[in-house]
Design a protein around this motif. Structure first.
Motif, PDB file in Angstrom:
ATOM      1  N   PRO A   1       0.828  -1.210   0.000  1.00 30.42           N
ATOM      2  CA  PRO A   1       0.000   0.000   0.000  1.00 30.42           C
ATOM      3  C   PRO A   1       0.866   1.266   0.000  1.00 30.42           C
ATOM      4  N   ILE A   2       0.329   2.314  -0.594  1.00 30.47           N
ATOM      5  CA  ILE A   2       1.027   3.599  -0.675  1.00 30.47           C
ATOM      6  C   ILE A   2       0.194   4.658   0.044  1.00 30.47           C
ATOM      7  N   VAL A   3       0.850   5.383   0.943  1.00 28.90           N
ATOM      8  CA  VAL A   3       0.196   6.483   1.657  1.00 28.90           C
ATOM      9  C   VAL A   3       0.829   7.788   1.190  1.00 28.90           C
ATOM     10  N   LEU A   4       0.007   8.694   0.673  1.00 22.66           N
ATOM     11  CA  LEU A   4       0.467   9.992   0.192  1.00 22.66           C
ATOM     12  C   LEU A   4       0.157  11.058   1.243  1.00 22.66           C
ATOM     13  N   LEU A   5       1.166  11.785   1.684  1.00 23.52           N
ATOM     14  CA  LEU A   5       0.986  12.888   2.630  1.00 23.52           C
ATOM     15  C   LEU A   5       1.084  14.190   1.857  1.00 23.52           C
ATOM     16  N   VAL A   6       0.004  14.951   1.833  1.00 26.21           N
ATOM     17  CA  VAL A   6      -0.095  16.105   0.930  1.00 26.21           C
ATOM     18  C   VAL A   6      -0.004  17.421   1.686  1.00 26.21           C
TER      19      VAL A   6
ATOM     20  N   ARG B   1      -2.865  -0.439  -3.178  1.00 28.08           N
ATOM     21  CA  ARG B   1      -3.894   0.452  -2.650  1.00 28.08           C
ATOM     22  C   ARG B   1      -3.251   1.798  -2.326  1.00 28.08           C
ATOM     23  N   ILE B   2      -3.935   2.892  -2.661  1.00 24.31           N
ATOM     24  CA  ILE B   2      -3.364   4.228  -2.496  1.00 24.31           C
ATOM     25  C   ILE B   2      -4.333   5.092  -1.694  1.00 24.31           C
ATOM     26  N   VAL B   3      -3.848   5.600  -0.575  1.00 29.10           N
ATOM     27  CA  VAL B   3      -4.637   6.491   0.280  1.00 29.10           C
ATOM     28  C   VAL B   3      -3.861   7.791   0.466  1.00 29.10           C
TER      29      VAL B   3
END
Length: 238
Positions: free
Chosen positions: A70-75, A111-113
């Motif tokens: 899974p990939i977690v993007l912090l924006v 999965r990308i959140v």
């Protein structure tokens, strides 16, 4: 203002190895017993060609070295960097490349959140947060694609008129609440962020439900019916 270090401690109590270099965040973390890749930005990063490539490379490394992770993007971004050099190099192509890399990861089973924890503006948000399977935000996040003053200059509609429209139409208004009404955000996170992230990863679905959410929440009344009509015509023609 939420710093990325404070956020990481709350999101990943089981540990992480996230590092920061030139406003770019990258590393891995533990979420509910599984390892996730973490990619993001900080300090209201202006997305130039270098940071767009760095994010794209991090996505591709994850696809290559950790299939299915899974990939977690912090924006946290002020949008694309407004410099002549970046424009001449074709910054829009670099940001499109980043979006394509995220789509490749999704097609390969990642999965990308995404979580907007501070600021999300313009193309820097479109090519990251809005490319995720599910995008979320903290309550005090600042989100907008274009400010009303800039919108007035582009559309030639008086800013006062746009401000009036923003009171009743979320498309014109900034803020996580309005983007949640439009379906661009799945939800705004309160309380236990680690539990919220684990739940978001568990609930990732393969279909894009943003238009349906916007209709159900009253923020976008026409997008889903138009899409359904088009798809119905396509199905009938085939």
């Amino acid at each position: 203002m939420t710093t990325w270090t404070t956020l990481a401690a709350a999101l990943f109590p089981q540990g992480h190895t996230i590092t920061e270099q030139d406003d770019f965040l990258n590393g891995v973390a533990q979420v509910d017993g599984q390892t996730v890749a973490v990619i993001g930005t900080t300090r209201h990063a202006a997305i130039g060609v270098e940071i767009a490539l760095a994010q794209a490379q991090a996505v591709l490394r994850t696809v290559r070295d950790a299939p299915g992770r899974p990939i977690v993007l912090l924006v946290d971004t002020q949008g694309q960097r407004l410099r002549h050099r970046d424009e001449m190099l074709g910054i829009q192509r670099y940001m499109a490349h980043l979006g394509k890399c995220l789509e490749l990861a999704r097609q390969r089973g990642h999965r990308i959140v995404a979580l907007v924890y501070d600021q999300a503006l313009s193309g820097g948000f479109v090519s990251t947060g809005l490319m995720a399977d599910g995008c979320y935000a903290l309550p005090d996040a600042t989100i907008r694609v274009m400010g009303l003053a800039a919108m007035a200059r582009i559309t030639k509609v008086p800013e006062a008129e746009l401000a009036q429209l923003a009171r009743s139409h979320p498309v014109f208004a900034p803020g996580p609440e309005n983007y949640t009404r439009m379906g661009a955000l799945q939800a705004i996170w309160h309380g236990d962020l680690a539990a919220a992230l684990a739940n978001a990863l568990a609930q990732v679905r393969p279909t894009d439900e943003r238009a349906a959410l916007g209709l159900a929440r009253g923020g976008r009344q026409n997008a889903y019916p138009v899409m359904a009509a088009v798809m119905g015509d396509v199905a009938a023609a085939s």
